[in-house]
Design an enzyme around this catalytic site. Structure first.
Site, mmCIF file in Angstrom:
data_model
loop_
_atom_site.group_PDB
_atom_site.id
_atom_site.type_symbol
_atom_site.label_atom_id
_atom_site.label_comp_id
_atom_site.label_asym_id
_atom_site.label_seq_id
_atom_site.Cartn_x
_atom_site.Cartn_y
_atom_site.Cartn_z
ATOM 1 N N HIS A 23 22.803 30.659 6.544
ATOM 2 C CA HIS A 23 23.509 31.206 5.736
ATOM 3 C C HIS A 23 24.812 30.550 5.803
ATOM 4 O O HIS A 23 25.936 31.330 5.675
ATOM 5 C CB HIS A 23 23.497 32.501 5.503
ATOM 6 C CG HIS A 23 22.632 33.026 4.109
ATOM 7 N ND1 HIS A 23 23.014 34.232 3.547
ATOM 8 C CD2 HIS A 23 21.957 32.388 3.285
ATOM 9 C CE1 HIS A 23 22.478 34.441 2.544
ATOM 10 N NE2 HIS A 23 21.669 33.299 2.348
ATOM 11 N N HIS B 211 17.632 22.662 -0.344
ATOM 12 C CA HIS B 211 17.368 24.221 0.272
ATOM 13 C C HIS B 211 16.087 24.427 0.068
ATOM 14 O O HIS B 211 15.487 25.041 1.001
ATOM 15 C CB HIS B 211 18.385 25.183 -0.397
ATOM 16 C CG HIS B 211 18.196 26.345 0.263
ATOM 17 N ND1 HIS B 211 19.022 26.649 1.566
ATOM 18 C CD2 HIS B 211 17.617 27.461 0.225
ATOM 19 C CE1 HIS B 211 18.830 27.836 2.046
ATOM 20 N NE2 HIS B 211 18.112 28.424 1.230
#
Lengths: 774, 236
Positions: free
Chosen positions: A95, A48
């Site tokens: 998300h 990430h």
């Protein structure tokens, strides 16, 4: 406070670090890391934050251009010049994992995070888009994944519980986006939503935000100026979202629910105050650098600002505002509590910072200073708890090229028309209604009515047309924006799917009257350690990259989300492309809706014949198969340029691209003018079968309408440019009528509209009791 | 002529209101921060839409305690024109300047849409420029805009001609289908008994430009300007 655990190989593995990565950490430090430092490395070197598995692929994107002020990867968001001293900052971010576990807060904090990325740049956030994918919310024909020709194609309904869960995720995500966006007062004006079984258990939530700034307002995320004070501003740090970046870099499993503490809780009111306070502060001369605390929180913001500034940063955790007592350094550093920023103030101007944040009642604390030794040094009440060279931590995560292998399953099975032989096959008339009822194609009004899409009074074209069109009040500029990706194309041909995602985004902008400027992309794929997944990623990236080059639209930033897998399956590969364009003149703003009875309808592009990977096969025949349509980039550019030219010449009254569901769906949607519905009289001379004429998804096609008197002029211009086109017929009332060589098909427009407009509401509200009337 | 736009923490239509008002010839609007204690020297006061204090309790329930509100109440009592839009309407109800309450939409969903309202009182201080029965198209955007009042209050509102706007169909009929939030008797906007305090859920501030879909909202602000002009003329 309990003592930190010893750093053992098991603990290292639990932090998602490979043994060779641990060796690298030891080399950087010249010693073993302590527990806190191990946590810091694990989040900074997660996929990430570090893009360690994708960065080499991302390098393939074109990133520069004459308008680009801040390139991809330099700052929190890319910045593009739009003229007259104004610029736009925009970015898309995912998300996915948090939303799979807790849809409302997962989606809400996704919105909050992307908004912070934009105002960190000194830009005022103007609007949001979102690109969402869920499992099916209606009973569907489970597609055969093999060639499946022998199988019975009658509907195999999927379990009710899965549909219920998909609806829960869908409605939860929509509520979460509405909650955050509506409260903070940034309109959500467009995007896309698809439903497919591959997203069951792993929905994709990609959120886009765009902001506007003067060139001179541009703020940087660098810790510059040795001795400058470092301020922590915004919400207090709590234990929520601990190590969320690492959580996002794993596959979802049955146990993922236990990761719920890794999902953060959003407070849009706090973010609104933080936004206004930061913009007010940035308008003064008190700020040397500013960086939001997103993924990896305080850790990421300190080491990244130091790395960018070529400096070091020293902070003391005792000074950090905290929500609860007894938090360990590890927890404070890895918390992903929302609505926080790090500000490097100019020495001597500390009081300006304090005054602004006091006015807005936002917590503000001086927690450290910029140093000259390149170290990220963290103390807790004076005691040293972590000391790491900032640059290697932020920028020197290991990079991998994973093994790529073309999947063995033969997705590319060419469609030979066997679907047409089934006795149970729906008629052409019914097929169009099925397509319009399909939640992926149906109107999204149930969703966007829950979003405040008019606040900031700039939404010139309301949601529901090809692209969102927004007038920026302070800059007096008109922007168009869209997000696009056909995941089914990408599953069956990731390279072609990537190319088409870019072409379609540009086509949508063109139809609204805009010239494309630049792109931000969100790559949603499966576990990169599986060679088939990595192959899809590489193919799609190369497809996106080459097409962005062809359109002159550089990629100015974006996000990578890997590990999108649930126990059942991997998601269909989804390289979401968000594209922004500029409309020079208000008169050029064009919508997809027919405007007047009697206007001529012209198809720019060919009638087409490609049925592979079409929504017709998927929705009406339960088959996800065939090669996606081929994109001829030269043709695509020629079609778009000529339509844009026709729009600028004032000849075009409506323009709508042909995408999912082909020409028939495009024509029906053009009839659904919110100010009054139209019909159409269409005649198509073609030897193809009706299904192929109506529902093929060949690329580079735009349906336009113009005054009947202008039709000859329009076609003369198209002829002079060698653009294939055909006069399809004219705008009528009440009925959509399509005459082919074989049949005369007709649909009452009100019936089609009813199917299309209410499909999603009917799907999600069937199980609940109707609301009693007073 | 000078209008005050009160800024609460969490107001998010303050900038839209300011821009809309400043776009009307002869009108100038300025922000007044909620921590101020005096709202003096203004011809009218606007409470804008948004989510004051996040509206995590009841909408407007905290904003009514902001320091500035004492001065707003005093101004209202002395006859200054006060208009509350959306969250502003909610605050006016919470502080008791307007009767009734705004509760959760009957659909339980936030609703953002262009709606039609019918002017029920053509000679009010806020709508006399519109005319009785005139239809005004304006956007709504709220989660708690369902107006409710008890039977007695409702009867008084009707008898005293305090119901200024009702939700209507495009051809002006008052029907359940035209009601976006379940408001009792399709009520979209009411005034106080004296007529100088007006609250409405639709956003006139979002309907001041034809290119945004409607310029009908400007008629309300222009009516306010005419009222103020007439008052000045009388005083002179």
């Amino acid at each position: 406070m309990p003592a930190d655990p010893a750093v053992t190989p098991e603990l290292v593995a639990k932090h998602g670090l490979m043994p060779e990565e641990f060796e690298r950490i030891k080399k950087i430090l010249g010693r073993d890391p302590n527990f806190t430092e191990l946590g810091i490395f694990s989040v900074m070197w997660s996929e990430h934050c570090s893009y360690k598995n994708s960065r080499r692929e991302l390098k393939k994107f074109p990133t520069s251009g004459p308008n680009i002020l801040v390139k991809a990867g330099e700052e929190n968001a890319g910045v593009v010049d739009i003229g007259d001293g104004w610029a736009v900052a925009f970015k898309i971010e995912s998300h996915n994992h948090p939303s799979a576990i807790e849809p409302f807060q997962g989606a809400a904090t996704g919105v909050g995070g992307i908004i912070r990325d934009i105002f960190t740049m000194g830009a005022r956030p103007e609007f949001l888009l979102n690109s969402l994918r869920f499992g099916p919310i209606t009973e569907f024909r489970r597609p055969d994944t093999g060639n499946g020709k022998e199988k019975d194609l009658s509907a195999i309904p999927n379990p009710k519980s899965e549909i219920q869960n998909n609806r829960r995720l869908f409605t939860g995500v929509v509520s979460g986006i509405a909650h955050y966006g509506n409260c903070i007062g940034i309109p959500t004006i467009g995007g896309e939503i698809y439903f497919d079984e591959s997203f069951e258990g792993n929905p994709l939530i990609n959120v886009f935000c765009l902001g506007v700034l003067r060139h001179e307002q541009l703020a940087r995320g660098a810790a510059s100026g040795v001795g400058n004070p470092v301020f922590y501003v915004g919400a207090e740090t709590g234990r929520d979202g601990l190590a969320g970046a690492a959580f996002a870099s794993r596959e979802l499993t049955e146990e993922s629910r236990e990761d719920r503490p890794a999902v953060q809780v959003g407070d849009p009111f706090k973010e609104k105050l933080l936004l206004e306070a930061c913009l007010e502060l940035l308008a003064t001369d008190a700020v040397a650098g500013i960086q939001d605390m997103g993924a990896a929180g305080l850790t990421c913001s300190t080491c990244e600002t130091a790395s960018r500034g070529g400096t070091g940063v020293e902070i003391d955790l005792a000074k950090v505002p905290k929500r609860e007592p007894g938090m360990t350094p590890y927890e404070i550093l890895l918390s992903e509590s929302q609505e926080r920023m790090l500000i490097i103030a100019k020495r001597g101007r500390e009081n300006i910072v304090r005054e602004v944040f006091e006015k807005w009642d936002v917590p503000c604390a001086e927690i450290g200073r910029v140093t000259d030794d390149g170290m990220m040094r963290v103390r807790n009440n004076g005691t040293l708890v972590a000391e790491i060279p900032a640059k290697p931590l932020a920028d020197e995560a290991p990079l991998y090229s994973r093994e790529a292998r073309k999947p063995t399953a033969d997705f590319a099975d060419d469609t030979d028309g066997s679907w047409n032989q089934k006795i149970s096959a729906p008629s052409a008339v019914e097929s169009l209604r099925m397509l319009l009822r399909d939640p992926s194609i149906a109107s999204k009004n149930w969703v966007y009515r829950q979003y405040d899409h008019m606040v900031r009074t700039g939404t010139v074209v309301l949601p529901g047309s090809d692209a969102a069109v927004f007038r920026v009040r302070e800059a007096n500029k008109i922007l168009a924006a869209t997000t696009d990706c056909n995941s089914l194309y990408c599953r069956l041909g990731p390279r072609e799917g990537g190319r088409i995602a870019v072409a379609e985004a540009a086509r949508n902008l063109t139809c609204s009257g805009a010239t494309p400027l630049a792109v931000t992309d969100n790559l949603n794929f499966g576990n990169p350690y599986k060679p088939e997944n990595f192959w899809q990623l590489r193919e799609a990236v190369e497809g996106v990259a080459e097409t962005c080059r062809a359109f002159g639209t550089p990629v100015v930033g974006g996000n990578v989300s890997l590990y999108n897998e649930s126990p059942a399956s991997v998601v269909d590969p989804t390289p979401t492309v968000a594209m922004v364009g500029l409309i020079d003149d208000e008169a050029h703003i064009t919508t997809q809706f027919f405007k007047a009875e009697g206007d001529a309808i012209i198809l720019v592009g060919e009638i087409g014949d490609e049925m592979g990977a079409s929504h017709f096969l998927k929705v009406c025949h339960g088959r996800k198969e065939g090669l996606p349509p081929r994109l001829d980039v030269e043709r695509e550019l020629a079609v778009q340029n000529s339509v844009r030219e026709l729009i600028r010449a004032g000849l075009v009254k409506s323009a709508h691209d042909c995408s999912e569901g082909g020409l028939a769906v495009a024509l029906a949607e053009s009839c659904f003018n919110p100010d009054g519905r139209f019909g159409a009289e269409i005649e198509i001379a073609s030897t193809l079968e009706d299904y192929a004429i109506l529902f093929n998804e060949s690329q580079s096609r735009i349906v336009i309408s113009c005054a009947a008197d202008d039709a000859e002029k329009v076609m003369t211009i198209l002829r002079s440019k060698n653009i294939p086109h055909s006069l399809l017929g004219s705008v009528a009332i009440k009925t959509l009528c399509i005459k082919t060589a074989a049949a005369e098909l007709s649909w009452p427009i009100d019936d089609l509209y009813d199917d299309w407009f209410h499909a999603i509401r009917r799907a999600v509200e069937t199980d609940s009791e109707p609301v009693p009337s007073l | 002529m000078k209008f005050a736009v009160i800024q609460f923490p969490g107001s998010n239509c303050d900038q839209d209101c300011l821009a809309a008002l400043n776009g009307i010839p002869g009108l100038r609007a300025e922000y007044v921060w909620h921590k101020e204690t005096l709202v003096d020297g203004f011809d009218a006061i606007v409470l804008p839409g948004g989510f004051s204090y996040g509206d995590y309790l009841r909408c407007g329930a905290i904003a009514r305690f902001s320091p500035i509100m004492k001065s707003v109440v005093n101004a209202a009592r002395s006859g200054t024109l006060v208009i509350g839009v959306c969250n502003g309407f909610q605050i006016l109800c919470e502080i008791g300047l307007l009767p009734g309450a705004l509760v959760r939409n009957r659909s339980l969903h936030f609703v953002c849409d262009m709606v039609t309202t019918r002017v029920e009182v053509g000679d009010s201080l806020f709508t006399h420029g519109c005319g009785q029965g005139r239809l005004l198209r304006m956007p709504v955007a709220h989660g708690e805009g369902c107006f409710f009042a008890d039977e007695v209050t409702l009867r008084q509102l009707n008898e005293r001609r305090q119901v200024i706007l009702r939700y209507a169909t495009a051809d002006g009929r008052i029907t359940p289908e035209a009601n976006p939030n379940g408001s009792i008797e399709n009520i979209a906007g009411i005034c106080n008994r004296e007529g100088n305090v007006f609250g409405l859920m639709p956003h006139p501030d979002r309907a001041c430009e034809a290119r945004l879909g409607s310029a009908d909202g400007a008629k309300i602000f222009q009516s306010m300007m005419e009222t103020i002009e007439a008052g000045r003329a009388r005083a002179a």
